[in-house]
Design a protein around this motif. Structure first.
Motif, PDB file in Angstrom:
ATOM      1  N   LEU A 167     -21.761 -13.598 -35.248  1.00 39.58           N
ATOM      2  CA  LEU A 167     -20.785 -12.952 -34.370  1.00 39.58           C
ATOM      3  C   LEU A 167     -20.216 -11.704 -35.030  1.00 39.58           C
ATOM      4  N   ASP A 168     -20.369 -10.579 -34.333  1.00 37.10           N
ATOM      5  CA  ASP A 168     -19.738  -9.337 -34.762  1.00 37.10           C
ATOM      6  C   ASP A 168     -18.391  -9.243 -34.043  1.00 37.10           C
ATOM      7  N   HIS A 169     -17.328  -9.486 -34.768  1.00 35.00           N
ATOM      8  CA  HIS A 169     -15.998  -9.508 -34.154  1.00 35.00           C
ATOM      9  C   HIS A 169     -15.676  -8.224 -33.405  1.00 35.00           C
ATOM     10  N   LYS A 170     -16.259  -7.121 -33.836  1.00 42.72           N
ATOM     11  CA  LYS A 170     -15.912  -5.824 -33.253  1.00 42.72           C
ATOM     12  C   LYS A 170     -16.287  -5.716 -31.780  1.00 42.72           C
ATOM     13  N   VAL A 171     -17.193  -6.584 -31.323  1.00 36.90           N
ATOM     14  CA  VAL A 171     -17.593  -6.511 -29.921  1.00 36.90           C
ATOM     15  C   VAL A 171     -16.409  -6.754 -29.000  1.00 36.90           C
ATOM     16  N   PHE A 172     -15.406  -7.502 -29.483  1.00 41.13           N
ATOM     17  CA  PHE A 172     -14.245  -7.798 -28.647  1.00 41.13           C
ATOM     18  C   PHE A 172     -13.322  -6.585 -28.485  1.00 41.13           C
ATOM     19  N   TYR A 173     -13.490  -5.560 -29.317  1.00 37.10           N
ATOM     20  CA  TYR A 173     -12.735  -4.323 -29.108  1.00 37.10           C
ATOM     21  C   TYR A 173     -13.065  -3.709 -27.751  1.00 37.10           C
ATOM     22  N   VAL A 186     -13.557 -18.339 -35.933  1.00 46.87           N
ATOM     23  CA  VAL A 186     -12.161 -17.899 -35.911  1.00 46.87           C
ATOM     24  C   VAL A 186     -11.656 -17.687 -37.334  1.00 46.87           C
ATOM     25  N   ASN A 187     -11.240 -16.470 -37.621  1.00 47.23           N
ATOM     26  CA  ASN A 187     -10.642 -16.136 -38.907  1.00 47.23           C
ATOM     27  C   ASN A 187      -9.666 -14.986 -38.702  1.00 47.23           C
ATOM     28  N   ASP A 188      -9.092 -14.498 -39.765  1.00 45.82           N
ATOM     29  CA  ASP A 188      -8.092 -13.431 -39.634  1.00 45.82           C
ATOM     30  C   ASP A 188      -8.681 -12.163 -39.030  1.00 45.82           C
ATOM     31  N   ASP A 189      -9.931 -11.846 -39.343  1.00 48.48           N
ATOM     32  CA  ASP A 189     -10.563 -10.646 -38.777  1.00 48.48           C
ATOM     33  C   ASP A 189     -10.669 -10.747 -37.260  1.00 48.48           C
ATOM     34  N   LEU A 190     -11.081 -11.920 -36.777  1.00 51.46           N
ATOM     35  CA  LEU A 190     -11.178 -12.088 -35.324  1.00 51.46           C
ATOM     36  C   LEU A 190      -9.807 -11.962 -34.675  1.00 51.46           C
ATOM     37  N   LEU A 191      -8.800 -12.598 -35.266  1.00 47.64           N
ATOM     38  CA  LEU A 191      -7.451 -12.527 -34.689  1.00 47.64           C
ATOM     39  C   LEU A 191      -6.953 -11.086 -34.657  1.00 47.64           C
ATOM     40  N   SER A 192      -7.309 -10.311 -35.657  1.00 48.89           N
ATOM     41  CA  SER A 192      -6.910  -8.911 -35.694  1.00 48.89           C
ATOM     42  C   SER A 192      -7.554  -8.130 -34.547  1.00 48.89           C
ATOM     43  N   ASP A 211       0.870 -14.645 -36.675  1.00 49.37           N
ATOM     44  CA  ASP A 211       2.128 -14.001 -36.309  1.00 49.37           C
ATOM     45  C   ASP A 211       1.870 -12.664 -35.621  1.00 49.37           C
ATOM     46  N   SER A 212       0.945 -11.889 -36.178  1.00 43.83           N
ATOM     47  CA  SER A 212       0.589 -10.607 -35.571  1.00 43.83           C
ATOM     48  C   SER A 212      -0.076 -10.806 -34.217  1.00 43.83           C
ATOM     49  N   PHE A 213      -0.980 -11.786 -34.143  1.00 42.11           N
ATOM     50  CA  PHE A 213      -1.669 -12.079 -32.886  1.00 42.11           C
ATOM     51  C   PHE A 213      -0.675 -12.454 -31.797  1.00 42.11           C
ATOM     52  N   THR A 214       0.259 -13.324 -32.122  1.00 43.10           N
ATOM     53  CA  THR A 214       1.226 -13.797 -31.127  1.00 43.10           C
ATOM     54  C   THR A 214       2.135 -12.674 -30.645  1.00 43.10           C
ATOM     55  N   SER A 218       2.911 -20.160 -36.680  1.00 40.01           N
ATOM     56  CA  SER A 218       2.954 -18.958 -35.841  1.00 40.01           C
ATOM     57  C   SER A 218       1.995 -19.023 -34.663  1.00 40.01           C
ATOM     58  N   MET A 219       1.203 -20.090 -34.599  1.00 41.24           N
ATOM     59  CA  MET A 219       0.289 -20.247 -33.463  1.00 41.24           C
ATOM     60  C   MET A 219       1.072 -20.413 -32.161  1.00 41.24           C
ATOM     61  N   PRO A 220       0.596 -19.823 -31.062  1.00 38.34           N
ATOM     62  CA  PRO A 220       1.232 -20.069 -29.763  1.00 38.34           C
ATOM     63  C   PRO A 220       0.665 -21.330 -29.119  1.00 38.34           C
ATOM     64  N   LEU A 221       0.707 -22.453 -29.851  1.00 37.17           N
ATOM     65  CA  LEU A 221       0.041 -23.683 -29.448  1.00 37.17           C
ATOM     66  C   LEU A 221       0.721 -24.310 -28.234  1.00 37.17           C
ATOM     67  N   THR A 222      -0.033 -24.469 -27.151  1.00 36.15           N
ATOM     68  CA  THR A 222       0.487 -25.112 -25.943  1.00 36.15           C
ATOM     69  C   THR A 222      -0.204 -26.442 -25.658  1.00 36.15           C
ATOM     70  N   HIS A 223      -1.478 -26.574 -26.062  1.00 32.88           N
ATOM     71  CA  HIS A 223      -2.242 -27.790 -25.797  1.00 32.88           C
ATOM     72  C   HIS A 223      -2.992 -28.218 -27.061  1.00 32.88           C
ATOM     73  N   LEU A 224      -2.848 -29.469 -27.428  1.00 37.23           N
ATOM     74  CA  LEU A 224      -3.616 -30.042 -28.533  1.00 37.23           C
ATOM     75  C   LEU A 224      -4.297 -31.304 -28.027  1.00 37.23           C
ATOM     76  N   LYS A 225      -5.642 -31.310 -28.097  1.00 34.60           N
ATOM     77  CA  LYS A 225      -6.404 -32.470 -27.638  1.00 34.60           C
ATOM     78  C   LYS A 225      -7.373 -32.883 -28.750  1.00 34.60           C
ATOM     79  N   VAL A 226      -7.314 -34.160 -29.100  1.00 40.37           N
ATOM     80  CA  VAL A 226      -8.161 -34.708 -30.165  1.00 40.37           C
ATOM     81  C   VAL A 226      -9.026 -35.806 -29.547  1.00 40.37           C
ATOM     82  N   PHE A 227     -10.353 -35.588 -29.552  1.00 41.51           N
ATOM     83  CA  PHE A 227     -11.275 -36.500 -28.883  1.00 41.51           C
ATOM     84  C   PHE A 227     -12.229 -37.160 -29.879  1.00 41.51           C
TER      85      PHE A 227
END
Length: 460
Positions: free
Chosen positions: A203-209, A224-230, A261-264, A293-302
């Protein structure tokens, strides 16, 4: 000159469309059998904005209807959902034909695949149906052609199909090249048949730009890592991020508080939905995956075969965001943690008057927006159930009646009436015959059948 007489069978098309617009879909179909003129009116694009087809090998008549519908409307549909049995070669072939029928549809806006399971059955011979599992070009090529020839595709859901998600790099490039400015919803997360051994695409994160208006994205935690969140922070348009956790690679860098925190801050409307699926490694470190700092609204563990009390305790950090909590395991088979086993709590558990407190009660107390709680596969004391509903007015609360531990003589029906009164809605615990066979570990049942419909709702 006498005025031309207009009969029902030669009404001007504009009037016929107007009449049809007041009918339900089933009534329009019945009305279309009146004559050829009325049948043609049925296929006006405005009547086929949203279509859901169901491919079932046990219903050949339904398959014929789907083929007819696709041939007539393949170039007119706007939003299509294809439900199919991925374990059945016949259904898989028909699904391929449906996709081919959409190629060249300039009206198409969204395509959503809804399989019964997350992967093919490699023990079966799909070649008899013209499908070769050794090469997925037959599956991928129609999707790529749709992406290339559609004028304004806004959404694509790959249905968590593990093999198809592996083509994510090519699919993302095609989306970026042809639909970057208007693409809004992408389902790129998967479900792994083996959570300890699986492949990944590059995955090239830059594609999401380039996806400036992306609002909903599902993705596996592996990417998912800091680069993707950025990168996802750049446009600030994301409204929902869905992350599926499977295995945890030793090389995975994780994410940081600063990045979240920056993402949120840059995506203030975004909600995070975190799904752990057969994640035997992920559940062990869930408390470290969770960042305050996550904007966590749903947590599901299966079906992770373990409870993580430290992670449950950490949910108080999402007191203003968390709305839904699921913790599901096979009942009685792989549930080493028991909410009634106080000795299994780590020493850092919260104490009240020297008594250990069920972390679900603490969660209900502190998470003021919690409205859904689902617990299958674990025992729970009846007083803890009372404590949860008294602290939080839940809209949905699911438990198994046989796992509610109550004193001798305590009547279950009276208890259910009490809970109904507290919640101000009818409530009762589930019985064994009311839950999916996979939850009971019944032979021949597959957890995918339970999990997949639930996680695919995250893309709606």
């Amino acid at each position: 000159m006498a005025a031309e007489i207009v009969y029902w069978n030669n009404l001007p098309s504009v009037l016929l469309y107007e009449i049809f617009s007041y009918l339900t879909e089933s009534d329009r179909i019945r009305a279309s059998s009146t004559c050829k003129h009325w049948r043609n009116a049925l296929y006006h694009p405005s009547f086929w904005k949203n279509v859901s087809v169901n491919l079932n090998s046990n219903n050949l008549d339904n398959a014929s209807k789907v083929q007819y519908l696709t041939s007539c409307l393949g170039s007119k549909l706007q939003n299509i959902t294809v439900n199919f049995d991925i374990l059945d070669p016949f259904c898989t072939r028909e699904m391929k034909n449906v996709l081919r029928g959409l190629i060249g549809n300039y009206n198409l806006k969204s395509v959503s695949l809804i399989p019964t399971h997350s992967c093919f059955d490699y023990s079966k011979d799909y070649s008899a149906a013209g499908v070769g599992l050794e090469n997925l070009r037959w599956f991928l090529n129609p999707i790529l052609s749709i992406l290339k020839k559609s004028h304004r595709l806004e959404a694509l859901n790959l249905g968590c199909i593990e093999d198809l998600v592996l083509c994510g790099k090519t699919i993302l490039e095609r989306i970026s090249n042809h639909h970057a400015s208007h693409f809004r919803r992408l389902g790129l997360a998967s479900m792994k048949s083996d959570p300890d051994l699986y492949d990944l695409f590059v995955l090239d994160h830059k594609v999401f730009y380039t996806l400036q208006n992306l609002q909903v994205l599902s993705l596996d935690f592996d990417y998912v890592n800091d680069d993707l969140l950025s990168v996802l922070s750049a446009n600030g348009s994301l409204q929902r991020l869905v992350i599926h956790v499977h295995g945890i690679l030793d090389t995975h860098p994780g994410t940081s508080e600063d990045a979240w925190d920056s993402f949120t801050k840059k995506n203030p409307m975004c909600e995070l939905r975190l799904n752990l699926i057969y994640s035997y490694d992920g559940v062990n470190i869930l408390d470290s995956i969770l960042k305050s700092s996550m904007p966590l609204t749903h947590l599901k563990v299966f079906f992770c075969r373990k409870m993580n009390p430290a992670a449950l305790q950490k949910l108080h950090e999402f007191s203003s965001t968390l709305r839904s909590l699921w913790w599901v395991d096979i009942m009685g088979n792989y549930s080493p943690f028991d909410f009634t086993d106080l000795e299994s709590y780590p020493p850092e558990n919260i104490l009240v008057e020297q008594q250990l407190v069920n972390p679900l009660v603490i969660c209900a107390w502190q998470c003021r927006n919690l409205e859904e709680l689902v617990l299958f596969g674990y025992n729970i004391f009846i007083e803890d159930v009372r404590g949860i509903v008294k602290l939080r007015e839940l809209k949905a609360f699911e438990l198994l009646s046989s796992h509610i531990l109550r004193p001798d003589g305590e009547n279950l029906q009276e208890f259910e009436k009490e809970i109904s009164s507290i919640l101000s809605i009818p409530w009762r615990a589930r019985t064994d015959d009311e839950v999916h066979p996979a939850l009971l570990g019944e032979e021949g049942s597959c957890p995918d059948e339970f999990v997949l419909p639930i996680v695919l709702l995250d893309l709606k």
